[in-house]
Scaffold this motif. Structure first.
Motif, PDB file in Angstrom:
ATOM      1  N   PRO B 159      12.805  32.230  11.258  1.00 15.70           N
ATOM      2  CA  PRO B 159      13.615  32.973  12.230  1.00 15.70           C
ATOM      3  C   PRO B 159      13.597  32.303  13.603  1.00 15.70           C
ATOM      4  CG  PRO B 159      11.593  34.160  11.674  1.00 15.70           C
ATOM      5  CD  PRO B 159      11.726  33.045  10.700  1.00 15.70           C
ATOM      6  N   THR B 160      12.581  31.494  13.859  1.00 20.66           N
ATOM      7  CA  THR B 160      12.442  30.852  15.174  1.00 20.66           C
ATOM      8  C   THR B 160      12.871  29.383  15.175  1.00 20.66           C
ATOM      9  OG1 THR B 160      10.141  30.424  14.589  1.00 20.66           O
ATOM     10  CG2 THR B 160      10.552  32.368  15.942  1.00 20.66           C
ATOM     11  N   THR B 161      13.379  28.891  14.051  1.00 24.80           N
ATOM     12  CA  THR B 161      13.875  27.509  13.994  1.00 24.80           C
ATOM     13  C   THR B 161      14.968  27.317  15.052  1.00 24.80           C
ATOM     14  OG1 THR B 161      13.342  27.312  11.654  1.00 24.80           O
ATOM     15  CG2 THR B 161      15.048  25.826  12.495  1.00 24.80           C
ATOM     16  N   LEU B 162      14.879  26.233  15.805  1.00 26.12           N
ATOM     17  CA  LEU B 162      15.795  26.031  16.941  1.00 26.12           C
ATOM     18  C   LEU B 162      17.209  25.687  16.460  1.00 26.12           C
ATOM     19  CD1 LEU B 162      13.504  23.917  19.312  1.00 26.12           C
ATOM     20  CD2 LEU B 162      13.943  26.381  19.373  1.00 26.12           C
ATOM     21  N   PRO B 163      18.221  25.919  17.291  1.00 21.66           N
ATOM     22  CA  PRO B 163      19.589  25.521  16.939  1.00 21.66           C
ATOM     23  C   PRO B 163      19.639  24.026  16.621  1.00 21.66           C
ATOM     24  CG  PRO B 163      19.588  26.854  18.939  1.00 21.66           C
ATOM     25  CD  PRO B 163      18.153  26.562  18.616  1.00 21.66           C
ATOM     26  N   ASN B 164      20.312  23.694  15.570  1.00 21.42           N
ATOM     27  CA  ASN B 164      20.488  22.306  15.109  1.00 21.42           C
ATOM     28  C   ASN B 164      19.216  21.661  14.552  1.00 21.42           C
ATOM     29  OD1 ASN B 164      23.232  22.356  15.933  1.00 21.42           O
ATOM     30  ND2 ASN B 164      22.537  21.990  18.046  1.00 21.42           N
ATOM     31  N   MET B 165      18.122  22.385  14.527  1.00 24.76           N
ATOM     32  CA  MET B 165      16.865  21.840  13.998  1.00 24.76           C
ATOM     33  C   MET B 165      16.965  21.789  12.468  1.00 24.76           C
ATOM     34  SD  MET B 165      13.098  23.391  14.755  1.00 24.76           S
ATOM     35  CE  MET B 165      11.604  22.675  14.075  1.00 24.76           C
ATOM     36  N   LYS B 166      16.535  20.654  11.907  1.00 30.98           N
ATOM     37  CA  LYS B 166      16.633  20.495  10.458  1.00 30.98           C
ATOM     38  C   LYS B 166      15.438  21.126   9.749  1.00 30.98           C
ATOM     39  CE  LYS B 166      19.553  16.417  10.382  1.00 30.98           C
ATOM     40  NZ  LYS B 166      19.645  14.982  10.178  1.00 30.98           N
ATOM     41  N   SER B 167      15.716  21.687   8.582  1.00 27.68           N
ATOM     42  CA  SER B 167      14.653  22.207   7.713  1.00 27.68           C
ATOM     43  C   SER B 167      15.149  22.032   6.282  1.00 27.68           C
ATOM     44  CB  SER B 167      14.395  23.687   8.019  1.00 27.68           C
ATOM     45  OG  SER B 167      15.454  24.482   7.511  1.00 27.68           O
ATOM     46  N   THR B 168      14.326  22.350   5.310  1.00 28.71           N
ATOM     47  CA  THR B 168      14.768  22.145   3.918  1.00 28.71           C
ATOM     48  C   THR B 168      15.898  23.091   3.540  1.00 28.71           C
ATOM     49  OG1 THR B 168      13.106  23.655   3.053  1.00 28.71           O
ATOM     50  CG2 THR B 168      12.484  21.333   3.169  1.00 28.71           C
ATOM     51  N   THR B 169      16.024  24.218   4.271  1.00 26.15           N
ATOM     52  CA  THR B 169      17.131  25.132   3.980  1.00 26.15           C
ATOM     53  C   THR B 169      18.206  25.101   5.072  1.00 26.15           C
ATOM     54  OG1 THR B 169      15.792  26.929   4.889  1.00 26.15           O
ATOM     55  CG2 THR B 169      15.795  26.692   2.498  1.00 26.15           C
ATOM     56  N   SER B 170      18.013  24.243   6.045  1.00 23.98           N
ATOM     57  CA  SER B 170      19.099  23.934   7.005  1.00 23.98           C
ATOM     58  C   SER B 170      19.121  22.404   7.138  1.00 23.98           C
ATOM     59  CB  SER B 170      18.874  24.606   8.362  1.00 23.98           C
ATOM     60  OG  SER B 170      17.640  24.213   8.938  1.00 23.98           O
ATOM     61  N   PRO B 171      19.429  21.728   6.009  1.00 28.50           N
ATOM     62  CA  PRO B 171      19.271  20.262   5.972  1.00 28.50           C
ATOM     63  C   PRO B 171      20.193  19.535   6.938  1.00 28.50           C
ATOM     64  CG  PRO B 171      20.358  21.067   3.975  1.00 28.50           C
ATOM     65  CD  PRO B 171      19.884  22.267   4.719  1.00 28.50           C
ATOM     66  N   PHE B 172      21.272  20.195   7.389  1.00 28.58           N
ATOM     67  CA  PHE B 172      22.169  19.576   8.360  1.00 28.58           C
ATOM     68  C   PHE B 172      21.919  20.129   9.756  1.00 28.58           C
ATOM     69  CE2 PHE B 172      24.220  20.037   4.176  1.00 28.58           C
ATOM     70  CZ  PHE B 172      24.156  18.713   3.785  1.00 28.58           C
ATOM     71  N   GLY B 173      20.841  20.827   9.919  1.00 32.49           N
ATOM     72  CA  GLY B 173      20.520  21.453  11.196  1.00 32.49           C
ATOM     73  C   GLY B 173      20.894  22.924  11.169  1.00 32.49           C
ATOM     74  N   ARG B 174      20.157  23.753  11.927  1.00 32.69           N
ATOM     75  CA  ARG B 174      20.452  25.189  11.943  1.00 32.69           C
ATOM     76  C   ARG B 174      21.807  25.431  12.611  1.00 32.69           C
ATOM     77  NH1 ARG B 174      16.468  30.194  13.290  1.00 32.69           N
ATOM     78  NH2 ARG B 174      17.997  31.844  12.998  1.00 32.69           N
ATOM     79  N   ASP B 175      22.731  25.946  11.823  1.00 29.30           N
ATOM     80  CA  ASP B 175      24.073  26.240  12.299  1.00 29.30           C
ATOM     81  C   ASP B 175      24.098  27.699  12.760  1.00 29.30           C
ATOM     82  OD1 ASP B 175      26.752  26.561  12.734  1.00 29.30           O
ATOM     83  OD2 ASP B 175      27.283  26.641  10.592  1.00 29.30           O
ATOM     84  N   ILE B 176      24.176  27.866  14.068  1.00 25.69           N
ATOM     85  CA  ILE B 176      24.102  29.209  14.638  1.00 25.69           C
ATOM     86  C   ILE B 176      25.188  30.131  14.071  1.00 25.69           C
ATOM     87  CG2 ILE B 176      24.311  30.523  16.807  1.00 25.69           C
ATOM     88  CD1 ILE B 176      21.691  28.921  16.411  1.00 25.69           C
ATOM     89  N   ALA B 177      26.364  29.541  13.809  1.00 22.52           N
ATOM     90  CA  ALA B 177      27.493  30.355  13.342  1.00 22.52           C
ATOM     91  C   ALA B 177      27.202  31.021  12.009  1.00 22.52           C
ATOM     92  CB  ALA B 177      28.744  29.487  13.232  1.00 22.52           C
TER      93      ALA B 177
END
Lengths: 356, 274
Positions: B159-177
């Motif tokens: 829940p605290t992953t930063l905008p655009n920060m990559k993770s295994t479930t946001s491999p292209f970066g956290r998309d705020i939208a």
């Protein structure tokens, strides 16, 4: 001197909790059991200092029970079917950590949001596990308001005897209806400290850890074996049931809780017609009276299992009977309570071949 | 380093420690607090959890409240916290630590009770319990380690992953939208009347470690005042899942995490009123 009162089942249960010297109740309102929380909120703290906390959800309630039960005190919660479903994860943790506590399910009709009317649809959930993993609750099924009171005290005794959660599985009718109840005397609040409790580590003992996490498979299997050994011990010692006219019965009805009382009436109607029908009421649903039912199966022509569900306990009855005699089922669902007449009619139709 | 030189250095080290002066009490500059067990931490090299654990242990030892403290461990990387802290502890279900702490504190109001939770545990699955515990003003201390990732399960989006920060479930970066905004839980609980002391700290530099320890000390001390929940966020790193060296992760934390989660007190007790 006897202390007699006319009380609702839910109120008798709450009063019994106070008198059992219960230390804390954590719960969330849900029909048809909100009177438990209401009664305790008004009566408990002023009389015994018992902690009463209305939580934000049943999920929070059961985890508050987990934390508080870990201190070795007498802790309880109550809810009704959907709320009990929400608690299942926590109940699994409590069972694995071997914490004594009392859980009350005032069963209402399901599935889903269902109805607020009485049901026995949570038999499987209560007796067969409900949450994840291999665990058992001790499950007691009252059939009178008197037992709604008496079983609270008994539940705490059993919970601490076996370090196991105990569930009182009752229903919306027993929770709401009023009957005469003889109250037991006020018990002292618990003062002894359990050796396993998390109360702060004195210098002269190892730290106590309450956990259900054992990441090594052999260790986790060891925990499971220990739990299973305890359940076998409970099966040996704690089977409870009530027999009504079973000695020379031609047919047997097996039913628990409220329905068992209706079945006794159905058996009386049968007797009026010259048909001898006995009623066996399992009081402990876990441990289940398999042997008793098997023994009685050898003496009757057939067995009718009656429940307010689609047929859940009947599976255990069939296991107990093991094919000795026909076992038939009659049930009503969705909050409908069967009448003595329809039970007798089904007994005649399904087993007695229209004999009566 | 060749073998000969290693032996020479070992010899030199032995000569030094042979001097009796090292054993004089006043010369001890570093020791293990008795609230830490001998179990080695399982945490990855460079991870902030070890430092945070040690600070809690130091505070409990220094306040001499080992016998009066009950801790609640979370589900997440710190699930084994009870292996390291030599106090009574309960292991909570995922997200439920503050409810478990509430249960303990309500029946043992004289004891010190604290939870230790990560961002997934406290700010995702346990959001309701966290907010309501703080809103009731339970007299417990909540220690919240925010490293913007699900560490134990292998680096999924938190829940605290930063905008655009990559993770295994946001491999292209956290998309705020589509994935929503990072949740500033500490700012939220600071708004609740039930909280008494709310602060955000870090443990990536010695100065920050000292400040974080002071905050934890306050968190325990304030519990005796029975005036509400103390909530301490520790912005931390996760070198393994951020896929950085420990040093790189600390630099990244400073340049990215701290601007989003600024350090400092969000709510402090009004001493004049006390």
């Amino acid at each position: 001197m006897k202390e007699l009162r006319l009380m609702k089942g839910n109120e008798a249960l709450a009063e019994a909790a106070i008198r059992s010297g219960c230390d804390a109740y954590f719960g969330y309102p849900i029909t048809p059991q909100s009177e438990v929380l209401e009664y305790l909120s008004k009566e408990a703290n002023v009389r015994t200092g018992m902690v009463i906390l209305q939580a934000e959800s049943e999920v929070a309630s059961i985890n508050m029970v987990y934390g508080a039960a870990g201190t070795g005190k007498r802790i309880m919660t109550s809810s009704s079917s959907p709320g009990i479903s929400l608690m299942q994860e926590g109940i699994s943790y409590i069972a694995c950590a071997e914490l004594p506590c009392l859980l009350v399910n005032v069963n209402r009709g399901g599935p889903g949001l269902g109805t607020i009317q009485p049901s026995q649809g949570d038999y499987f959930q209560s007796v067969k596990g409900g949450g994840h993993g291999d665990y058992k609750l001790i499950v007691l099924a009252p059939s009178t308001v008197q037992e709604m009171s008496d079983f609270v005290k008994l539940s705490f005794e059993l919970a601490f005897k076996y370090n196991n959660p105990v569930m009182i599985l009752t229903d919306g009718a027993l929770g709401q209806m009023m009957e005469k109840v003889e109250l037991f005397e006020q018990q002292e609040r618990k003062t002894n400290i359990e050796p396993w409790a998390t109360v702060g580590k004195p210098k002269d003992r190892e730290r106590n850890i309450i956990t259900s996490l054992h990441i090594q498979p052999d260790k986790m299997e060891e925990i499971n074996l220990k739990l299973q050994a305890k359940y076998r011990e409970i099966e040996k010692n704690e089977i409870r049931f009530e027999e009504t006219n079973c000695e020379d019965a031609e047919y047997l009805i097996v039913a628990y809780g409220l329905v068992a009382r209706i079945c006794v009436k159905a058996a009386q109607l049968a007797a009026d017609k010259g048909l001898k029908v006995g009623v066996l009421r399992p009081i402990s649903l876990f441990p289940f009276p398999y042997e008793k039912i098997n023994e009685l199966a050898g003496k009757v022509n057939g067995i009718l299992d009656v429940e307010m569900n689609a047929g859940q306990m009947v599976e255990d009855v069939r296991l107990a009977v093991n094919g000795k005699v026909p076992v038939e089922f009659y049930g009503r669902m969705g909050g409908v309570v069967p009448t003595p007449e329809e039970i007798l009619e089904n007994l005649e139709k399904k087993l007695a071949g229209g004999k009566a | 380093m060749n073998e000969k030189r290693m032996i020479e250095e070992d010899q030199h080290f032995e000569d030094v420690i042979a001097e009796e002066s090292i054993c004089i009490q006043e010369n001890i500059v570093y020791e293990k607090p008795d609230t830490l067990t001998d179990t080695p931490f399982h945490y990855c090299p460079g991870c902030g959890h070890g430092v945070a654990h040690r600070l809690i242990a130091e505070v409990i030892s220094e306040l001499n409240i080992q016998e009066e403290t009950i801790g609640v461990a979370p589900v997440g990387c710190a699930v084994f916290a009870y292996n390291y802290l030599n106090i009574d502890m309960t292991e909570a279900a995922h997200g439920r630590a503050s409810a478990v702490a509430t249960g303990i504190k309500r029946v043992l109001p004289e004891k010190y009770v604290f939870t230790y939770q990560g961002d997934g545990d406290l700010a995702a699955i346990g959001t309701a319990e966290t907010l309501h515990t703080c809103n009731r003003g339970e007299n417990v201390l909540i220690i919240f380690i925010n490293n913007a990732t699900y560490g134990m399960t292998g680096g999924q989006m938190a829940p605290t992953t930063l905008p655009n920060m990559k993770s295994t479930t946001s491999p292209f970066g956290r998309d705020i939208a589509t994935m929503g905004h990072p949740l500033k839980m500490t700012d939220l609980v600071a708004q609740l009347p039930g909280t008494y002391y709310v602060t955000r700290q870090a443990v990536h530099k010695p100065g920050n470690v000292r400040k974080a320890k002071k905050a934890i000390m306050n968190g325990f001390k304030y519990q005796k005042e029975n005036k509400g929940t103390c909530f301490i966020e520790i912005v931390s790193n996760c070198p393994s899942n951020w896929k950085m060296t420990p040093r790189e992760s600390n630099k990244w934390l400073e340049e990215n995490m701290i601007p989003y989660y600024p350090l400092g007190d969000l709510k402090i007790p009004n001493v004049k009123e006390n």
